[in-house]
Design an enzyme around this catalytic site. Structure first.
Site, PDB file in Angstrom:
ATOM      1  CG  HIS A  90      -0.429   0.324   2.496  1.00 29.87           C
ATOM      2  ND1 HIS A  90      -0.128  -0.623   3.449  1.00 29.87           N
ATOM      3  CD2 HIS A  90      -0.096   1.521   3.050  1.00 29.87           C
ATOM      4  CE1 HIS A  90       0.349  -0.032   4.531  1.00 29.87           C
ATOM      5  NE2 HIS A  90       0.377   1.264   4.314  1.00 29.87           N
ATOM      6  CG  ASP A 142      -0.202  -4.012   2.710  1.00 29.91           C
ATOM      7  OD1 ASP A 142       0.387  -3.629   1.687  1.00 29.91           O
ATOM      8  OD2 ASP A 142      -0.493  -3.255   3.658  1.00 29.91           O
ATOM      9  CD  GLN A 237      -1.740   6.479   9.893  1.00 31.80           C
ATOM     10  OE1 GLN A 237      -1.764   6.654  11.093  1.00 31.80           O
ATOM     11  NE2 GLN A 237      -2.467   5.562   9.304  1.00 31.80           N
ATOM     12  N   GLY A 238       3.373   6.466   8.650  1.00 30.84           N
ATOM     13  CA  GLY A 238       4.794   6.652   8.397  1.00 30.84           C
ATOM     14  C   GLY A 238       5.614   5.420   8.698  1.00 30.84           C
ATOM     15  CG  ASP A 239       5.854   3.652  12.274  1.00 23.84           C
ATOM     16  OD1 ASP A 239       6.992   4.121  12.153  1.00 23.84           O
ATOM     17  OD2 ASP A 239       5.108   3.904  13.240  1.00 23.84           O
ATOM     18  CB  SER A 240       3.165   1.920   5.848  1.00 24.12           C
ATOM     19  OG  SER A 240       1.873   2.162   6.322  1.00 24.12           O
TER      20      SER A 240
END
Length: 283
Positions: A90, A142, A237-240
């Site tokens: 993603h 994912d 968020q930002g760790d994906s």
């Protein structure tokens, strides 16, 4: 304390959201033009970490989209061979349209703890492979694999959990996740690498936390949950795409969740054992 049935969770994929560019075919996504920047986030309730201790930890960068103040970081990943990085699919999709999107001047940053600095290397990416069975709508499978333009032969790589291996996913097993994302769930982004250790949550408990409806449903075949019932520790968020380690092996990838570090809403990770065989075709 068991996880309870949630009320109206706010789904958050744990990468940045962008206005869509021209749709690109999967599984191979081209690298090219620019797009506007958007907000991002980081590890909640964690402690400082170092790429010296975890040399396989990398940041994904697209400076034309995300600026230079944090090296253009938008996702995390793990080096699993000298030329391959595993991350989340993603990270290469647009949040508003659910379609593949470009990441101009895509780089993988190795050996840099502080994103404000210039330590380590920024390595060009030669190709992006997206798991053919990935579903943006359902968050299933994912995972993506990046091929580096230059082999990183001087850096140790991370071993992945093998296909069908269920041992790392036993409830209560400690797991550690790494990243540069939001530390508070409110846009307070970290400039330095962080880590947090959380227990694996049983499939049954995670199914109760994410039963579907207005948001994605937990799928035990392709996902695993980790977190505490009271919240306070989580990826954000930002760790994906960042790695979730169990006993020193890559067991999960930061994928999605309801908010960040909220009580009764654990983080949801790609179950690496479920995608290991497919990933190895790209290695």
């Amino acid at each position: 304390m068991p996880f309870l049935e949630p009320s109206a969770p706010r789904l958050r994929r744990r990468a940045v959201a962008l206005v869509a560019l021209a749709a690109l075919p999967a599984p191979l996504i081209a690298l090219g033009s620019a797009a506007p920047a958007a907000a991002q986030r980081r590890i909640v309730g964690g402690t400082a970490a170092s790429t010296g201790d975890h040399p396989w930890m990398v940041a994904l960068s697209s400076r034309p989209q995300f600026g230079s103040s944090r090296s253009g970081q938008f996702c995390g990943g793990a080096l699993v061979s000298p030329t391959k990085v595993v991350t989340a699919a993603h990270c290469f999709y647009d949040e508003s349209s659910g379609r593949p999107t470009d990441r101009p001047s895509l780089r993988v940053i190795v050996g840099r703890d502080d994103l404000r600095g210039s330590a380590g290397r920024e390595v060009a990416v030669r190709g992006v492979w997206i798991e053919p069975g990935y579903s943006f709508a359902a968050n299933t499978r994912d995972v993506a694999v990046l091929t580096l333009a230059e082999p990183q032969t001087d850096r140790p790589v991370l071993e992945m959990v093998g296909a069908g291996d269920s041992t790392p996913y036993a409830a209560g097993t400690p797991a550690t996740v790494f990243g540069w994302g939001d530390t508070r769930g409110n846009g307070s982004y970290s400039n330095t690498l962080r880590q947090v250790t959380v227990p694996i949550i049983s499939d049954a408990a995670c199914g109760r936390a994410y039963p579907g409806g207005q948001d994605s449903a937990f799928d035990a075949r392709t996902m695993v949950c980790a977190g505490t019932a009271q919240g306070g520790k989580d990826a954000c968020q930002g760790d994906s795409g960042g790695p979730l380690l169990v006993a020193g092996r890559l067991a999960g990838l930061v994928s999605w969740g309801a908010g960040c570090a909220e009580a009764e809403h654990p983080g949801v990770y790609t179950r690496v054992s479920a995608v290991a065989e497919s990933v190895r075709t790209a290695l």
